[in-house]
Design an enzyme around this catalytic site. Structure first.
Site, mmCIF file in Angstrom:
data_model
loop_
_atom_site.group_PDB
_atom_site.id
_atom_site.type_symbol
_atom_site.label_atom_id
_atom_site.label_comp_id
_atom_site.label_asym_id
_atom_site.label_seq_id
_atom_site.Cartn_x
_atom_site.Cartn_y
_atom_site.Cartn_z
ATOM 1 N N GLY A 1 0.874 -1.358 -0.138
ATOM 2 C CA GLY A 1 -0.351 0.626 -0.229
ATOM 3 C C GLY A 1 0.820 1.670 0.114
ATOM 4 N N GLY B 1 -0.494 4.103 0.900
ATOM 5 C CA GLY B 1 -1.182 5.263 1.241
ATOM 6 C C GLY B 1 -0.209 5.904 2.150
ATOM 7 N N GLY C 1 0.020 5.397 5.098
ATOM 8 C CA GLY C 1 0.665 5.072 6.045
ATOM 9 C C GLY C 1 2.234 4.257 4.842
ATOM 10 N N VAL D 1 -2.325 -7.289 -4.224
ATOM 11 C CA VAL D 1 -2.325 -8.686 -3.341
ATOM 12 C C VAL D 1 -3.703 -9.492 -3.244
ATOM 13 C CG1 VAL D 1 -2.085 -8.769 -0.815
ATOM 14 C CG2 VAL D 1 -0.665 -7.475 -2.350
ATOM 15 N N GLU E 1 -18.509 17.447 1.820
ATOM 16 C CA GLU E 1 -17.488 17.835 1.947
ATOM 17 C C GLU E 1 -17.893 18.095 0.280
ATOM 18 O OE1 GLU E 1 -13.212 18.544 3.706
ATOM 19 O OE2 GLU E 1 -13.466 16.959 2.167
#
Lengths: 418, 418
Positions: free
Chosen positions: B16, B18, B20, B84, B175
């Site tokens: 990932g 992102g 993190g 994955v 939003e």
């Protein structure tokens, strides 16, 4: 109560929101006519920079401007999203996939499409670059190939993945192969830590003995030299015979394995032109009167890539300045018709030609004026920014070109779902 | 000849790219480990601004940054494009659709996907907004609907085309509905000269009695008031029961004809998490140790949207600051393991929360600090720009926001082939 009689104003339908069509509609905004501008896309596309989208320099929205935004303050211009499929010249109607639209005057400025000269295998397997979506498909494909090559353990397969063939030595092929070289050797090479970039092979294939045929010999030579210095394998007098999606075959029998053939070898008018029933040239353009009218239909005009107009010994080229100059005469003639005046004859005034051959390098030519290198590139930049729609795009595009030039990076390198 | 022994360095695989995953990989760049970062896209996506792509404020490339560009100068970090599909925890391998990758340490930071809570009709017919491509699909859909409405002669059908339902009163729904109102009433209204905009209906549907649940009551009230002043029909305590693609049905029996339901009512961890075989919560997140390790697999870590981590009375929220703070502890613990040291426990330090409710208007809250209006919006802008990857994107994004704010136009209103 006042006795108001609503007088029906002449209705002009314009097909195509390219350089010619938008110019026509803009010229009618303060006139006593109603205009409907039809396009199959909701945006005006700045085609000369498609190659920069395909090589991840610019984003889609920077070369595409919403048509309705041009006419925000012009209530006499309406936009109609649809694809023209036929004409009813008797009833004065344009037939689209979204219904039909009646006209008093019709301007056909529907532009051009890729010409494969009847080579079906090439049409089926190669990439064209005439629409925004096609250029995004090329960008995604190139970036995807590098990811695949990075994982490929078979040397021959990897070499084929990293072989890129541009066909056609006009501005598009020259600019695309130059931009591809910069993307690969200046940007991607820094980011694929394990990939051997000596496997990369970029070819520019031209059937005749010259690139940029509108340029004088020394600028053509300069162009070839610059491309070769960027590791582009420029092949003149080389004709494509077949491309099956895995290997391209040239006339001399040479076979090159590749998954990427970008076909920029020719254009022709959009096929719907044939439905006008008028005499056309081999590129599908209607042979128009000197007034730009379609023969036998004085209320129908064809301009730009849709018009075959002889001036001197040969028909005018399919370039933006021809379309915009014709737009002005076409508008004058429709207004002249409405007012019962005589019509004008069109005459093209040469504005010269130019092509970039890299960031900071270009060639330009007009009459006896010639220029190359950074000065020509700066001129190219100014001319393209002037024609680009929207002040904001100007600002961000200049920023990106500067960024590109000084930092050598490309920001749009994202693989989308196309 | 020197006797060089090539020592194999520990191989950390990160799933990932992102907030993190990128933070983990960046923290390893100057360490004695090799890192492979896997993602199914070749870009890091700035998810908090997806709503701006879906409403034609920003372009795709402005919120998507090529992963390889982060690690241009870090030869110990490699990128692997692939999805994955499974884990081989015994053999320490990650299985992807592009082959398998072995690891010594594994960090699962694969993020979240849309949660439909088992409602199949909604999953099939509504729009999600968790990926770049999904946000582009929404943009194209909205723009297309206005073109269709402009041609629609049946009043009821036109009304349905112009009805937009956002479900979920969290930041995304708030939003999105606010940005949609601005796009429609400030921009599109000027450009559709014939369309009656009193037919437009924007709804924000929330099942509970509150929007932005992390905010204090006065800011929640402010948010609802601002949205209502923008003609957003905010409906609290309203639960969606069914959506067949043509009409949405609420629990009280009300039926609203619409072709646009944007589902922002919940997220869950990506489905592949189940293949880890560890205990999970209802949102599919692995219940991790205080060290962020997956139970029984000390070499496997889960962070961000993939980790269920209790702090105080409830699990931490699935927000970017949690993921990036966990990334730091996860990196420390892997290095501690390699060096045989004790592991750290993770503890989240609150950085507050914020949401825009329009151009120039936002709410923010941290501890006892509250702010709303222009000041909060300016803070929101600074925080988002700081987190946005790439200096160039910062510059162009600020330009667009300013442009948007002062000229009231949107530049990305193009319908692409998605």
């Amino acid at each position: 109560m006042k006795n108001v009689k609503s007088e029906k104003r002449p209705h002009v339908v314009v097909i195509g929101a390219g350089f010619g069509g938008v110019k026509v509609a803009k010229s009618f905004t303060n006139k006593n006519v109603d205009v409907t501008l039809i396009d199959r896309n909701n945006y005006h596309l700045f085609q000369p920079l498609l190659y920069q989208v395909s090589t991840a320099v610019l984003a889609e929205a920077e070369i595409a401007y919403p048509v309705r935004a041009f006419f925000r303050k012009n209530k006499n211009v309406d936009f109609f999203l649809g694809e023209v499929t036929n004409f009813d010249l008797e009833q004065k109607k344009v037939i689209t996939d979204q219904g039909s639209v009646s006209y008093d005057y019709l301007v056909v400025a529907a532009g051009a499409t890729t010409n494969y000269f009847g080579m079906e295998s090439v049409e089926k397997n190669s990439f064209a670059m005439k629409t925004l979506d096609e250029s995004v498909v090329i960008r995604n494909h190139i970036l995807q190939l590098f990811e695949r090559a990075d994982k490929e353990t078979d040397a021959a397969k990897r070499k084929a993945l990293l072989t890129f063939v541009c066909v056609g030595g006009g501005p598009t092929g020259v600019e695309e192969s130059g931009a591809l070289s910069e993307l690969i050797y200046s940007v991607l090479k820094q980011e694929y830590h394990k990939l051997d970039f000596s496997d990369v092979d970029i070819k520019l294939i031209e059937a005749t003995d010259r690139v940029l045929p509108m340029m004088p010999e020394d600028l053509r030579d300069e162009t070839v030299n610059v491309l070769r210095s960027k590791k582009v394998d420029v092949r003149l007098n080389t004709q494509v015979m077949d491309y099956d999606g895995e290997k391209i075959t040239f006339k001399d029998g040479e076979v090159v394995p590749t998954e990427t053939v970008i076909w920029a070898a020719g254009v022709k008018a959009v096929p719907v032109m044939a439905k006008l029933g008028a005499a056309m040239d081999r590129a599908g353009r209607v042979i128009v009167e000197k007034t730009l009218q379609v023969p036998n239909h004085p209320e129908v005009y064809a301009i730009g890539d849709n018009a075959h107009f002889m001036q001197g010994e040969r028909p005018l080229a399919t370039i933006a300045p021809v379309a915009t100059q014709q737009a002005v005469v076409c508008v004058n003639n429709i207004l002249n018709s409405i007012e019962g005046k005589d019509l004008e004859y069109f005459e093209y005034h040469d504005v010269g030609s130019m092509a970039t051959i890299g960031a900071g390098d270009a060639v330009m030519f007009k009459g006896i004026m010639k220029s190359k290198g950074f000065i020509a590139w700066a001129a190219w930049m100014v001319v393209h920014l002037m024609r680009l729609a929207g002040t904001h795009a100007n600002v961000t595009v200049v920023l990106k070109w500067m960024w590109n030039f000084f930092s050598g990076t490309r920001l749009g390198r994202i693989i989308t779902a196309h």
